[in-house]
Enzyme design. Structure first.
Site, mmCIF file in Angstrom:
data_model
loop_
_atom_site.group_PDB
_atom_site.id
_atom_site.type_symbol
_atom_site.label_atom_id
_atom_site.label_comp_id
_atom_site.label_asym_id
_atom_site.label_seq_id
_atom_site.Cartn_x
_atom_site.Cartn_y
_atom_site.Cartn_z
ATOM 1 N N LYS A 25 0.837 -1.210 0.000
ATOM 2 C CA LYS A 25 0.000 0.000 0.000
ATOM 3 C C LYS A 25 0.871 1.259 0.000
ATOM 4 C CE LYS A 25 -0.469 -0.332 5.035
ATOM 5 N NZ LYS A 25 -1.359 -0.805 6.123
ATOM 6 N N TYR A 44 15.116 29.730 8.256
ATOM 7 C CA TYR A 44 13.976 30.516 8.735
ATOM 8 C C TYR A 44 13.882 30.547 10.268
ATOM 9 C CZ TYR A 44 12.108 30.174 3.962
ATOM 10 O OH TYR A 44 11.913 30.244 2.620
#
Ligand SMILES: *Cc1c(COP(=O)(O)O)cnc(C)c1O
Length: 390
Positions: free
Chosen positions: A44, A280
């Site tokens: 999956k 940042y």
């Protein structure tokens, strides 16, 4: 899916190398641990980020006889694209109303059914297709997620499924369930779940169900609980060489080999003075004069922003740590004065043999599990397959 057929010739910004020989070896290890059971390779979510088509093929080459996915779309895509032998069964279990039941029936998929709405829809689709649906009834033995509760609900689901089988609309191919805490050996929920599973299977069989397979084991149960193996084990994370939890040991302790190596090319190296803010928010400030290396992958590639200030990377033979915030496309490491050439390899995680961190190290750095680390690596990172042929 993000299959890269062959190793690229040009250097790449970033790459996830997928070692299919390691995957095949893991399949063989798991089969040896559950010799009485068939093995379902759970692929999956693009094989937990490793690439569903090549991983399904490699798992089948190594002896998997079932392939498992969550959604029907994933299963249908594999049936269409993977070129798997006809006798390889594909099962999917995460359905919502209005799903592609008819396509699933026509593709010969096995479908998990957890409740009456699903049984009604699949029966109706089988009537229209003129072909019986392969239905696997799922019991909720205590996980409290998908699956049919014991008692009246189970009696109704089994009874209706048997009626549909008598009408030729379904074939009940399996009875199955899922464990809540198999990754915590000795957890008090495990034994009651196995007991209830046996009871719910026995009830269905007394009513006349003749399943081909009964199954409940995921990777941790396959590794640690032989009494959970029944006819089939559904292994996901262990195929990819990752330990289901640190409590069970390292991959090497379990005889598994990590399949994915995530690396990037250092994009820039520069000298900066002490006191220089990095990335940042300036959450990292250089403690003194140093060199910074730019690693050109970020949270858009699946690098967890939660690993800001903590994620480990091997550059030039040394472990470095994400300095400051992980940005969307890049992060920075403090190289402590070292000056690797731009283009040098930065290894985020791999098997660990070259001294690189592992997916488990990143999981710890980000406060998550290694399943999430590999599964979230984004489509912008090309997969490069190694050892594709047996
Ligand atoms: C994902 C999944 C598995 C595989 O679990 P692992 O812990 O990765 O082995 C098995 N069964 C079901 C129902 C799943 O959703």
């Amino acid at each position: 899916m993000s299959e890269t057929a062959a190793a690229p010739t040009a250097p790449l910004r970033a790459r996830a190398e997928i070692d299919l020989a390691a995957l095949r070896a893991n399949v063989r290890t798991l089969r040896a641990l559950a010799p009485g059971a068939a093995l379902m390779a759970v692929v999956k979510s693009d094989a937990y980020g490793h690439g569903a088509v090549p991983c399904a093929r490699a798992a089948v080459e190594a002896g998997a006889s079932w392939i498992g996915t969550a959604t029907p779309e994933e299963a249908l895509a594999l049936r269409a694209a993977a070129g798997l032998p006809e006798h390889i069964r594909i099962m999917c279990w995460l359905w919502t109303p209005g799903g592609p039941w008819r396509e699933a029936i026509e593709a010969g998929l096995d479908v998990g059914v957890s409740g009456m709405w699903a049984l009604r829809e699949v029966t109706e689709a089988a009537r229209q297709a003129g072909t019986p649906a392969r239905v696997q009834l799922k019991a909720d033995t205590g996980l409290g997620r998908n699956g049919c509760p014991p008692g009246d609900d189970w009696a109704e689901l089994v009874g209706r499924a048997l009626r549909a089988e008598a009408e030729g609309l379904v074939r009940i191919t399996g009875l199955w369930s899922h464990l809540a805490c198999a990754d915590e050996p000795g957890h008090p929920s495990i034994a009651p779940q196995l007991t209830l599973f046996r009871e719910m299977v026995a009830y269905a069989e007394q009513q006349g169900v003749r399943p081909e397979v009964r199954h409940i084991a995921n990777s941790p149960a396959t590794l640690t609980l032989p009494e959970s193996h029944f006819d089939l084990v559904r292994t996901g994370i262990a195929l990819y060489g990752i330990s289901p939890s640190p409590e069970l040991g390292t991959p090497a302790d379990l005889g598994l080999r990590p399949v994915m190596t995530l690396s990037a090319s250092v994009a820039l190296v520069k000298h900066v003075p002490g006191g220089h803010g990095v990335s940042y928010g300036h959450h990292y400030v250089t403690p003194g004069e140093t060199t910074l290396g730019l690693i050109p992958v970020g949270y858009a590639d699946g690098i967890p922003r939660h690993a800001s200030g903590t994620g480990p990377v091997l550059v030039g033979g040394k472990w470095r740590t994400v300095a400051g915030r992980v940005a969307m496309d890049q992060f920075v490491v403090d190289l402590g004065g070292d000056e690797p050439e731009p283009g040098a390899e930065a290894v985020l995680f791999g098997p660990g043999d070259r001294g690189e961190p592992t997916a488990e190290d990143w999981a710890q750095a980000a406060g998550t599990i290694a399943y999430e680390i590999v599964t979230r690596i984004g489509t912008r990172v090309p997969r490069v397959y190694r050892n594709a042929s047996v």
